[in-house]
Design a protein around this motif. Structure first.
Motif, PDB file in Angstrom:
ATOM      1  N   LYS A  81      36.292  35.814  34.505  1.00  0.00           N
ATOM      2  CA  LYS A  81      36.991  34.811  35.310  1.00  0.00           C
ATOM      3  C   LYS A  81      37.556  33.683  34.456  1.00  0.00           C
ATOM      4  CE  LYS A  81      34.339  35.786  39.439  1.00  0.00           C
ATOM      5  NZ  LYS A  81      33.469  35.255  40.489  1.00  0.00           N
ATOM      6  N   THR A  92      45.260  32.861  33.906  1.00  0.00           N
ATOM      7  CA  THR A  92      43.968  33.414  34.284  1.00  0.00           C
ATOM      8  C   THR A  92      43.915  34.872  33.841  1.00  0.00           C
ATOM      9  OG1 THR A  92      44.789  34.039  36.475  1.00  0.00           O
ATOM     10  CG2 THR A  92      43.718  31.883  36.281  1.00  0.00           C
ATOM     11  N   ASP A  94      40.744  38.279  32.593  1.00  0.00           N
ATOM     12  CA  ASP A  94      39.363  38.730  32.447  1.00  0.00           C
ATOM     13  C   ASP A  94      38.735  38.272  31.131  1.00  0.00           C
ATOM     14  OD1 ASP A  94      39.621  40.052  34.889  1.00  0.00           O
ATOM     15  OD2 ASP A  94      40.264  41.919  33.937  1.00  0.00           O
TER      16      ASP A  94
END
Length: 152
Positions: A81, A92, A94
């Motif tokens: 996140k 944004t 992983d």
């Protein structure tokens, strides 16, 4: 006169980039551990790293130190996140790796980059803040890069 202006502009950009890389880094998390053998500090749970105008948030942030004895953080690895904020850009994904001295970030996995109302989505984003170049890539399979750009 034009040459002097260009030289001053490059000097300003260089000094600005250099000063950003030399600002202190504050790392906050629910827990931290230090691995001296690997030269890493590992922040886990609501982890956040702040350096000047740059903020990284993730489930886990690993601060990797340089190999010499200077104890300088050379990169920040963010996992889970990931939120990366700098220069009015919000990205944004992983996973992310921020190369501090190079002023470069690579974000992977379900990447979304927002600036103002514009959005671009893909699987891998590379932003070089020194050159101002950004590159978004899709996955090797059928996924394409998608962009929504607002014109007025």
């Amino acid at each position: 006169m034009k040459k002097i202006s260009i030289v001053l502009l490059f000097l300003f950009l260089y000094l600005n980039a250099y000063s950003q890389a030399r600002k202190p880094i504050e790392i906050i998390a629910d827990s931290m551990q230090w691995n001296k053998q690997l030269g890493q500090a590992i922040a886990t749970g609501n982890a956040r790293a702040i350096q000047g105008e740059t903020t990284i948030k993730a489930n886990k942030i690993i601060a990797v130190l340089s190999e010499d004895n200077s104890q300088q953080i050379k990169e920040l690895q963010a996992i889970g996140k990931v939120v990366f904020l700098k220069d009015r850009q919000l990205a944004t994904g992983d996973k992310a790796t921020y190369y501090i001295n190079q002023e470069k970030v690579i974000i992977r996995g379900n990447v979304e980059l927002k600036r103002d109302d514009n959005i671009i989505k893909g699987e891998k984003l590379i932003i070089d803040f020194l050159t101002g170049l950004s590159k978004m890539e899709g996955s090797g399979t059928n996924q394409k890069v998608k962009m929504k750009y607002i014109t007025e």
